[in-house]
Design an enzyme around this catalytic site. Structure first.
Site, PDB file in Angstrom:
ATOM      1  N   SER A 242       0.964  -1.220   0.042  1.00 45.74           N
ATOM      2  CA  SER A 242      -0.035   0.016  -0.059  1.00 45.74           C
ATOM      3  C   SER A 242       0.809   1.311  -0.174  1.00 45.74           C
ATOM      4  O   SER A 242       2.014   1.274  -0.037  1.00 45.74           O
ATOM      5  CB  SER A 242      -0.910   0.121   1.285  1.00 45.74           C
ATOM      6  OG  SER A 242      -0.221   0.157   2.364  1.00 45.74           O
ATOM      7  N   LYS A 243       0.209   2.257  -0.030  1.00 50.57           N
ATOM      8  CA  LYS A 243       0.986   3.922   0.106  1.00 50.57           C
ATOM      9  C   LYS A 243       2.018   3.830   0.750  1.00 50.57           C
ATOM     10  O   LYS A 243       3.014   4.485   0.725  1.00 50.57           O
ATOM     11  CB  LYS A 243       0.007   4.829   0.145  1.00 50.57           C
ATOM     12  CG  LYS A 243      -0.631   5.004  -1.380  1.00 50.57           C
ATOM     13  CD  LYS A 243      -1.402   6.167  -1.090  1.00 50.57           C
ATOM     14  CE  LYS A 243      -2.426   6.526  -2.414  1.00 50.57           C
ATOM     15  NZ  LYS A 243      -3.480   7.339  -2.242  1.00 50.57           N
ATOM     16  N   ARG A 244       1.952   3.455   1.960  1.00 48.50           N
ATOM     17  CA  ARG A 244       2.828   3.416   2.996  1.00 48.50           C
ATOM     18  C   ARG A 244       4.245   2.665   2.694  1.00 48.50           C
ATOM     19  O   ARG A 244       5.271   2.910   3.482  1.00 48.50           O
ATOM     20  CB  ARG A 244       2.370   3.069   4.635  1.00 48.50           C
ATOM     21  CG  ARG A 244       2.253   1.519   4.614  1.00 48.50           C
ATOM     22  CD  ARG A 244       1.803   0.886   6.153  1.00 48.50           C
ATOM     23  NE  ARG A 244       1.801  -0.309   6.053  1.00 48.50           N
ATOM     24  CZ  ARG A 244       0.771  -1.054   5.364  1.00 48.50           C
ATOM     25  NH1 ARG A 244      -0.076  -0.516   4.865  1.00 48.50           N
ATOM     26  NH2 ARG A 244       0.793  -2.551   5.524  1.00 48.50           N
ATOM     27  N   HIS A 245       4.230   1.821   1.895  1.00 46.57           N
ATOM     28  CA  HIS A 245       5.390   1.203   1.459  1.00 46.57           C
ATOM     29  C   HIS A 245       6.515   2.031   0.521  1.00 46.57           C
ATOM     30  O   HIS A 245       7.139   1.394  -0.118  1.00 46.57           O
ATOM     31  CB  HIS A 245       5.124  -0.295   0.807  1.00 46.57           C
ATOM     32  CG  HIS A 245       4.540  -1.169   1.786  1.00 46.57           C
ATOM     33  ND1 HIS A 245       3.483  -1.699   1.790  1.00 46.57           N
ATOM     34  CD2 HIS A 245       5.195  -1.661   2.968  1.00 46.57           C
ATOM     35  CE1 HIS A 245       3.034  -2.410   2.845  1.00 46.57           C
ATOM     36  NE2 HIS A 245       4.256  -2.590   3.383  1.00 46.57           N
ATOM     37  N   GLY A 246       5.692   3.182   0.126  1.00 46.83           N
ATOM     38  CA  GLY A 246       6.589   3.941  -0.858  1.00 46.83           C
ATOM     39  C   GLY A 246       5.705   4.237  -2.209  1.00 46.83           C
ATOM     40  O   GLY A 246       4.534   4.114  -2.138  1.00 46.83           O
TER      41      GLY A 246
END
Length: 467
Positions: A242-246
């Site tokens: 998801s977005k938190r992974h970059g």
């Protein structure tokens, strides 16, 4: 179906950019079709009119184009086939495999509340399933599929194996809404059939949809395609990517400077393997790709591995192709375009730039000595290397280069001679030379830079540094 040419498809929803999971699904479909001389089709699933945007469609097409995943024919809009989808729903009604349901939203909600209170299944059982048409009211209705109430629906999946669904858990799904528009679940089957799709490769989050979609194929007496449900991609922490992974959008990876061939290679290895091969060409991937190599567990995204694979592809890439890719990188980051002189210099110097550059920014950093115009700006480390003694040696070296044969052997001999005369080693002179030619403490070898820059520019930079 074994003699039928392979036809795969990628069917993204244009509600956002092309994310990395979608890109890998597209790649698997593309590899499977291209490796078998088949067709790879593109369908934009834009039936969700509120969330679909032309901008998202354009971003998907740009992402696929950058990755080099070419599709056959034009991209098809699912929304434009809505009349055909409705026609199939009415044919299912005529065949007795679907029915008109007049239940209102309130009635469905009341049914579910009562079922919850009684502790029974909340799956809606329509009172209209076997109703006499004479009792139909003059009111809006949806068309529901008449799903079997007992027995099993079996999905023979090329990755997951045999997956069995109990029919009592499959609902009478809506195929046509009360405003006459088709649902995704119907449209996807009609489109796959009409487009001649033989093989459906998609994420394993679609597996339960497949059981319900098979019922539509059966209701219409259509051939059921080969299904292959691939595991999703997880982040390094093992959670769904998801977005938190970059970065997530494919274009973001282009903007970060990874090369397209490296991206294809890395994505192919996410969830699929061919022995222990980590690095391979696109042609090899086409030849090797098969369902047997796809694992059942989620793959983990790893930026370090992506970087290494990208670097390996940059190292072996054709110089002109690499320059083209570099121009795309500059354009997506809204950087100034390269001048003709810069392009010529890059093509001359690519042999000594691409060996250890893993990404486009690293390539640009190494190419600073070519791109720096009109004069080199020296960083602090380079300035420190140019002490008075070093400047004196550079001033002495410059005239020696005036009439020298411009090849590596001669240049090395001249620099070694001057170093020797000053009781120093060639390596000691390399730093001030590097500072003079590149303005950086890290660059290609000083002799490579001299060869790429040519006699006049080399002498001019040495004289400038010595002054």
């Amino acid at each position: 179906m074994s003699d039928t040419p392979v036809v795969t498809r990628f069917a993204p929803s244009p509600t956002g950019y092309l994310h990395i999971g979608g890109a890998r699904t597209a790649l698997f479909n593309w590899l499977y079709a291209r490796g078998r001389g088949g067709k790879f089709l593109l369908r934009i699933e834009d039936t969700d009119r509120e969330r679909s945007t032309p901008e998202a469609t354009a971003a998907i097409l740009r992402g696929l184009t950058w990755l080099g995943l070419d599709w056959d024919g034009d991209a098809v809009s699912q929304f434009e086939g809505r009349d055909r989808h409705a026609e199939v729903a009415h044919e299912m009604l005529a065949r007795g495999h679907a029915y008109k349901c007049f239940s209102s939203q309130d009635e469905i909600a009341a049914f579910r509340e009562a079922a919850q209170a009684a502790g029974t299944s909340t799956m809606f059982q329509s009172p209209w399933r076997d109703a006499d048409p004479a009792s139909f009211p003059d009111a809006p209705y949806v068309v529901r599929l008449k799903a079997p109430r007992d027995g099993q629906t079996i999905v023979e999946d090329r990755v997951q194996g045999t997956v069995t669904f109990q029919n009592e858990h499959l609902d009478d799904m809506i195929c046509l809404r009360s405003d006459g528009t088709p649902t995704y679940m119907l449209a996807v089957v009609v489109d796959d059939h009409d487009m001649g799709v033989t093989t459906v490769i998609r994420g394993d989050d679609h597996l339960s949809n497949t059981a319900r979609q098979i019922l539509v194929y059966r209701a219409m007496d259509w051939d059921i395609p080969v299904f292959a449900h691939i595991p999703l991609i997880h982040g390094p922490d093992g959670k769904k990517l998801s977005k938190r992974h970059g970065a997530l959008g494919v274009e973001e990876y282009q903007a970060m400077g990874y090369c397209a061939a490296g991206m294809r290679n890395y994505l192919a290895r996410l969830g699929w393997s061919h022995g222990d091969d980590e690095f391979f060409t696109t042609e090899q991937a086409m030849e090797w790709f098969d369902f047997n190599g796809i694992g059942k567990s989620p793959a983990r995204f790893d930026f370090k591995k992506l970087e290494n694979v990208s670097g390996q592809h940059i190292a072996v890439m054709d110089d002109a192709a690499l320059l083209h890719e570099l121009e795309g990188y500059l354009a997506i980051n809204q950087q100034p375009a390269l001048t003709g002189t810069q392009k010529d210099g890059l093509l001359r110097g690519m042999y000594c730039l691409k060996e250890r550059a893993k990404t486009m920014p690293e390539l640009i950093e190494k190419a600073y000595f070519i791109l720096a115009t009109p004069s080199v700006e020296r960083d602090a480390k380079a300035e420190a290397a140019l002490d008075p003694v070093s400047r004196g040696i550079l001033a002495e070296l410059t005239p020696h280069l005036q009439n020298a044969s411009w090849n590596r052997e001669t240049l090395e001999a001249i620099v070694a001679q001057v170093a020797d005369a000053h009781g120093t080693k060639l390596g000691k002179l390399a730093q001030p030379l590097r500072a003079a030619l590149a303005g950086r403490s890290v660059s290609p070898s000083v002799f490579d830079m001299m060869l790429v820059l040519g006699r006049d520019e080399t002498r001019a930079r040495l004289a400038d540094a010595a002054a």
